[in-house]
Design a protein around this motif. Structure first.
Motif, PDB file in Angstrom:
ATOM      1  N   ARG A   1       0.838  -1.194   0.000  1.00 39.32           N
ATOM      2  CA  ARG A   1       0.000   0.000   0.000  1.00 39.32           C
ATOM      3  C   ARG A   1       0.879   1.253   0.000  1.00 39.32           C
ATOM      4  NH1 ARG A   1      -5.506   0.523   1.185  1.00 39.32           N
ATOM      5  NH2 ARG A   1      -6.115   2.617   1.813  1.00 39.32           N
ATOM      6  N   ALA A   2       1.926   1.202   0.800  1.00 35.58           N
ATOM      7  CA  ALA A   2       2.846   2.347   0.873  1.00 35.58           C
ATOM      8  C   ALA A   2       3.454   2.627  -0.502  1.00 35.58           C
ATOM      9  CB  ALA A   2       3.937   2.059   1.907  1.00 35.58           C
ATOM     10  N   LYS A   3       3.830   1.557  -1.195  1.00 34.33           N
ATOM     11  CA  LYS A   3       4.444   1.694  -2.512  1.00 34.33           C
ATOM     12  C   LYS A   3       3.482   2.380  -3.485  1.00 34.33           C
ATOM     13  CE  LYS A   3       7.273  -1.886  -4.342  1.00 34.33           C
ATOM     14  NZ  LYS A   3       7.148  -3.270  -4.838  1.00 34.33           N
ATOM     15  N   GLU A   4       2.207   1.912  -3.467  1.00 32.94           N
ATOM     16  CA  GLU A   4       1.191   2.465  -4.364  1.00 32.94           C
ATOM     17  C   GLU A   4       0.938   3.938  -4.035  1.00 32.94           C
ATOM     18  OE1 GLU A   4      -0.061   0.335  -6.784  1.00 32.94           O
ATOM     19  OE2 GLU A   4      -0.907   2.140  -7.705  1.00 32.94           O
ATOM     20  N   ILE A   5       0.922   4.256  -2.734  1.00 32.60           N
ATOM     21  CA  ILE A   5       0.688   5.657  -2.343  1.00 32.60           C
ATOM     22  C   ILE A   5       1.828   6.546  -2.834  1.00 32.60           C
ATOM     23  CG2 ILE A   5       0.497   7.249  -0.375  1.00 32.60           C
ATOM     24  CD1 ILE A   5      -1.029   5.098   1.126  1.00 32.60           C
ATOM     25  N   ARG A   6       3.055   6.042  -2.714  1.00 29.05           N
ATOM     26  CA  ARG A   6       4.198   6.825  -3.191  1.00 29.05           C
ATOM     27  C   ARG A   6       4.077   7.086  -4.691  1.00 29.05           C
ATOM     28  NH1 ARG A   6       7.359   3.041  -0.245  1.00 29.05           N
ATOM     29  NH2 ARG A   6       7.330   3.750   1.924  1.00 29.05           N
ATOM     30  N   LEU A   7       3.637   6.070  -5.436  1.00 24.76           N
ATOM     31  CA  LEU A   7       3.430   6.215  -6.872  1.00 24.76           C
ATOM     32  C   LEU A   7       2.377   7.282  -7.158  1.00 24.76           C
ATOM     33  CD1 LEU A   7       3.297   2.692  -8.587  1.00 24.76           C
ATOM     34  CD2 LEU A   7       4.673   4.680  -9.268  1.00 24.76           C
ATOM     35  N   LEU A   8       1.255   7.181  -6.445  1.00 23.89           N
ATOM     36  CA  LEU A   8       0.154   8.132  -6.636  1.00 23.89           C
ATOM     37  C   LEU A   8       0.622   9.550  -6.357  1.00 23.89           C
ATOM     38  CD1 LEU A   8      -2.765   6.104  -5.024  1.00 23.89           C
ATOM     39  CD2 LEU A   8      -2.789   7.040  -7.341  1.00 23.89           C
ATOM     40  N   LEU A   9       1.395   9.710  -5.278  1.00 23.80           N
ATOM     41  CA  LEU A   9       1.879  11.051  -4.923  1.00 23.80           C
ATOM     42  C   LEU A   9       2.743  11.635  -6.043  1.00 23.80           C
ATOM     43  CD1 LEU A   9       2.652  10.633  -1.114  1.00 23.80           C
ATOM     44  CD2 LEU A   9       1.002  12.217  -2.136  1.00 23.80           C
ATOM     45  N   LYS A  10       3.496  10.757  -6.686  1.00 28.53           N
ATOM     46  CA  LYS A  10       4.331  11.204  -7.794  1.00 28.53           C
ATOM     47  C   LYS A  10       3.476  11.576  -9.012  1.00 28.53           C
ATOM     48  CE  LYS A  10       8.475   8.949  -7.395  1.00 28.53           C
ATOM     49  NZ  LYS A  10       9.190   7.689  -7.708  1.00 28.53           N
ATOM     50  N   GLU A  11       2.456  10.718  -9.243  1.00 30.99           N
ATOM     51  CA  GLU A  11       1.623  10.905 -10.434  1.00 30.99           C
ATOM     52  C   GLU A  11       0.738  12.142 -10.367  1.00 30.99           C
ATOM     53  OE1 GLU A  11       1.246   6.133 -11.102  1.00 30.99           O
ATOM     54  OE2 GLU A  11      -0.569   7.332 -11.287  1.00 30.99           O
ATOM     55  N   ILE A  12       0.232  12.453  -9.151  1.00 33.78           N
ATOM     56  CA  ILE A  12      -0.634  13.630  -9.026  1.00 33.78           C
ATOM     57  C   ILE A  12       0.264  14.857  -8.970  1.00 33.78           C
ATOM     58  CG2 ILE A  12      -2.457  14.736  -7.685  1.00 33.78           C
ATOM     59  CD1 ILE A  12      -2.976  11.932  -6.420  1.00 33.78           C
ATOM     60  N   GLN A  13       0.316  15.573 -10.097  1.00 26.71           N
ATOM     61  CA  GLN A  13       1.325  16.634 -10.185  1.00 26.71           C
ATOM     62  C   GLN A  13       0.927  17.917  -9.492  1.00 26.71           C
ATOM     63  OE1 GLN A  13       2.296  16.854 -14.325  1.00 26.71           O
ATOM     64  NE2 GLN A  13       3.205  14.809 -14.316  1.00 26.71           N
ATOM     65  N   PHE A  14      -0.403  18.177  -9.487  1.00 26.10           N
ATOM     66  CA  PHE A  14      -0.832  19.426  -8.844  1.00 26.10           C
ATOM     67  C   PHE A  14      -0.793  19.291  -7.326  1.00 26.10           C
ATOM     68  CE2 PHE A  14      -2.854  18.823 -12.873  1.00 26.10           C
ATOM     69  CZ  PHE A  14      -2.608  20.013 -13.532  1.00 26.10           C
ATOM     70  N   ASP A  15      -0.545  20.404  -6.654  1.00 25.78           N
ATOM     71  CA  ASP A  15      -0.531  20.346  -5.193  1.00 25.78           C
ATOM     72  C   ASP A  15      -1.263  21.558  -4.619  1.00 25.78           C
ATOM     73  OD1 ASP A  15      -0.074  19.435  -2.671  1.00 25.78           O
ATOM     74  OD2 ASP A  15       2.090  19.234  -2.887  1.00 25.78           O
ATOM     75  N   VAL A  16      -2.436  21.844  -5.240  1.00 25.40           N
ATOM     76  CA  VAL A  16      -3.258  22.971  -4.745  1.00 25.40           C
ATOM     77  C   VAL A  16      -4.701  22.512  -4.627  1.00 25.40           C
ATOM     78  CG1 VAL A  16      -1.868  24.878  -5.642  1.00 25.40           C
ATOM     79  CG2 VAL A  16      -3.540  23.751  -7.136  1.00 25.40           C
ATOM     80  N   GLY A  17      -5.497  23.250  -3.873  1.00 24.80           N
ATOM     81  CA  GLY A  17      -6.937  22.998  -3.746  1.00 24.80           C
ATOM     82  C   GLY A  17      -7.235  21.563  -3.369  1.00 24.80           C
ATOM     83  N   ASP A  18      -8.174  20.958  -4.137  1.00 24.25           N
ATOM     84  CA  ASP A  18      -8.567  19.576  -3.866  1.00 24.25           C
ATOM     85  C   ASP A  18      -7.384  18.634  -3.974  1.00 24.25           C
ATOM     86  OD1 ASP A  18     -11.128  20.180  -3.345  1.00 24.25           O
ATOM     87  OD2 ASP A  18     -11.910  19.642  -5.332  1.00 24.25           O
ATOM     88  N   TYR A  19      -6.486  18.920  -4.895  1.00 26.80           N
ATOM     89  CA  TYR A  19      -5.311  18.044  -5.066  1.00 26.80           C
ATOM     90  C   TYR A  19      -4.456  18.055  -3.817  1.00 26.80           C
ATOM     91  CZ  TYR A  19      -6.844  18.011  -9.815  1.00 26.80           C
ATOM     92  OH  TYR A  19      -7.609  17.842 -10.926  1.00 26.80           O
ATOM     93  N   ARG A  20      -4.288  19.238  -3.275  1.00 26.17           N
ATOM     94  CA  ARG A  20      -3.533  19.370  -2.031  1.00 26.17           C
ATOM     95  C   ARG A  20      -4.175  18.539  -0.921  1.00 26.17           C
ATOM     96  NH1 ARG A  20      -0.769  23.674   0.515  1.00 26.17           N
ATOM     97  NH2 ARG A  20       0.647  23.403  -1.199  1.00 26.17           N
ATOM     98  N   LYS A  21      -5.532  18.630  -0.864  1.00 22.38           N
ATOM     99  CA  LYS A  21      -6.268  17.870   0.163  1.00 22.38           C
ATOM    100  C   LYS A  21      -6.030  16.373  -0.002  1.00 22.38           C
ATOM    101  CE  LYS A  21     -10.224  20.743   0.817  1.00 22.38           C
ATOM    102  NZ  LYS A  21     -11.539  20.867   0.200  1.00 22.38           N
ATOM    103  N   ILE A  22      -6.164  15.916  -1.227  1.00 22.23           N
ATOM    104  CA  ILE A  22      -5.978  14.486  -1.494  1.00 22.23           C
ATOM    105  C   ILE A  22      -4.554  14.070  -1.168  1.00 22.23           C
ATOM    106  CG2 ILE A  22      -5.859  12.746  -3.322  1.00 22.23           C
ATOM    107  CD1 ILE A  22      -8.226  14.149  -4.659  1.00 22.23           C
ATOM    108  N   LYS A  23      -3.609  14.888  -1.614  1.00 25.70           N
ATOM    109  CA  LYS A  23      -2.206  14.521  -1.380  1.00 25.70           C
ATOM    110  C   LYS A  23      -1.862  14.538   0.106  1.00 25.70           C
ATOM    111  CE  LYS A  23       1.009  15.317  -4.619  1.00 25.70           C
ATOM    112  NZ  LYS A  23       1.832  15.970  -5.669  1.00 25.70           N
TER     113      LYS A  23
END
Ligand SMILES: Nc1nc2c(ncn2[C@@H]2O[C@H](COP(=O)(O)OP(=O)(O)O)[C@@H](O)[C@H]2O)c(=O)[nH]1
Ligand SMILES: [Mg+2]
Length: 310
Positions: free
Chosen positions: A24-46
């Motif tokens: 799960r940790a590995k997949e989360i690290r991948l997702l964090l890399k893939e989601i490029q935006f880090d504002v608004g809803d993206y920030r919340k998700i990240k």
């Protein structure tokens, strides 16, 4: 074009579904890399993902650290007290330890772990109350699960069969197995994790459970204390000086097949090298007296006097 929040959450949930631990940790690290935006809803998700990643890492680190330690040298076994809301966890710890945790009629009073200590039959114990267990309580925040992972024993509380089923199901779901007493070699941290445990039930419990675990009524505090001793199987060794004076407090070990060598090591570094011989009083001050060597196997209650060369 960035995806809308709900579509993104669906994708994330889909990709994380069924994944636990390092995967799960590995997949989360991948997702964090893939989601490029880090504002608004993206920030919340990240942020949410980052928090979860940190929690998983905490648990995994605790697991790895405990696996490395192997034999524990501890003399104070820790019992983590778990149970559904209002199962009487705080009440029991207060009664056993003389502490003063908040006991309340409304559920979820305890939101942080609470600690208590007691001594029984010359053995020290630590008790930790974890916040109430409910379905899925460790799905997000893993910090309490990490406490369970690294504890020596579990004390499972409940007022109904439903309570117990809930707790046992959550443990199972998180790969935690229970057994009725400690391992031969002490509180070894296995993987998957198997933890010595026993059950404390309310006298109103209508039927018994078949878990293979010892069951004690919460009205019988003396039996609760005795069961803590039975589950942890202490081997208490009393030392004696050259004038046959026996110490009041034993050195406590939690392993089977304990030898004079283990005691010698405990007494001091380098003592094994200068060990000469030992006198043992079998089972206590009135026991049979004999002279033994370093590999002699001791039992609970034995008295020893060690002699060193020099
Ligand atoms: N009937 C019954 N009530 C209890 C028992 N132990 C505690 N209580 C009551 O249940 C409520 C919750 O107790 P508490 O110890 O705070 O439970 P916790 O949430 O598991 O820590 C309080 O009102 C207690 O007085 C018990 O063994 N039997
Ligand atoms: Mg409580």
């Amino acid at each position: 074009m960035p995806k809308p929040y709900s579509a993104m959450m669906d994708e994330i949930n889909g990709r994380l579904k069924g994944k636990v631990g390092d995967d799960r940790a590995k997949e989360i690290r991948l997702l964090l890399k893939e989601i490029q935006f880090d504002v608004g809803d993206y920030r919340k998700i990240k942020d949410k993902l980052r928090r979860e990643l940190k929690e998983i890492e905490t648990v995994e680190q605790a697991k790895k650290a405990s696996r490395k330690t192997g034999h524990t040298k501890k003399e104070t076994p820790q019992f983590v007290v778990i149970g559904a809301a209002n199962s009487g966890k705080s009440t029991l710890i207060n009664n056993l330890c003389g502490t003063d945790f908040l006991v309340a009629d409304y559920p979820y009073t305890t939101t942080e772990p609470q600690y208590g200590a007691l001594k029984h039959d010359k053995v020290n114990f630590q008790l930790v109350e974890l916040p109430a267990i409910y379905e899925g309580c460790w799905d997000g925040d893993k910090s309490h699960l990490a406490i369970i992972h690294s504890t020596d024993c579990l004390l499972i509380l409940g007022r109904s069969i439903k309570d117990f089923k809930l707790v046992l199901a959550e443990l199972k779901k998180n790969n935690i197995h229970v057994k009725s007493e400690r391992m031969e070699d002490g509180f070894i941290q296995t993987n998957p994790r198997t933890i010595p445990a026993f059950i404390v039930y309310d006298k109103k419990l209508e039927v018994m459970l078949s878990t293979g675990l010892k069951m004690v009524s919460n009205e019988d505090l003396e039996t609760v204390r005795n069961t803590m001793v039975e589950v942890t199987k202490p081997v208490r060794i009393f030392t004696m000086d050259s004038f046959n004076k026996i110490e009041d407090f034993p050195i406590v070990f939690f392993k089977d097949q304990l030898t004079i060598k283990d005691v010698t090591k405990k007494i001091g570094k380098g003592k094994v090298e200068i060990f000469k011989d030992a006198i043992v009083l079998e089972g206590g001050s009135n026991g049979r007296r004999k002279r033994v060597g370093i590999s002699y196997e001791l039992a609970d209650g034995d008295v020893v006097h060690l002699t060193f060369n020099k």
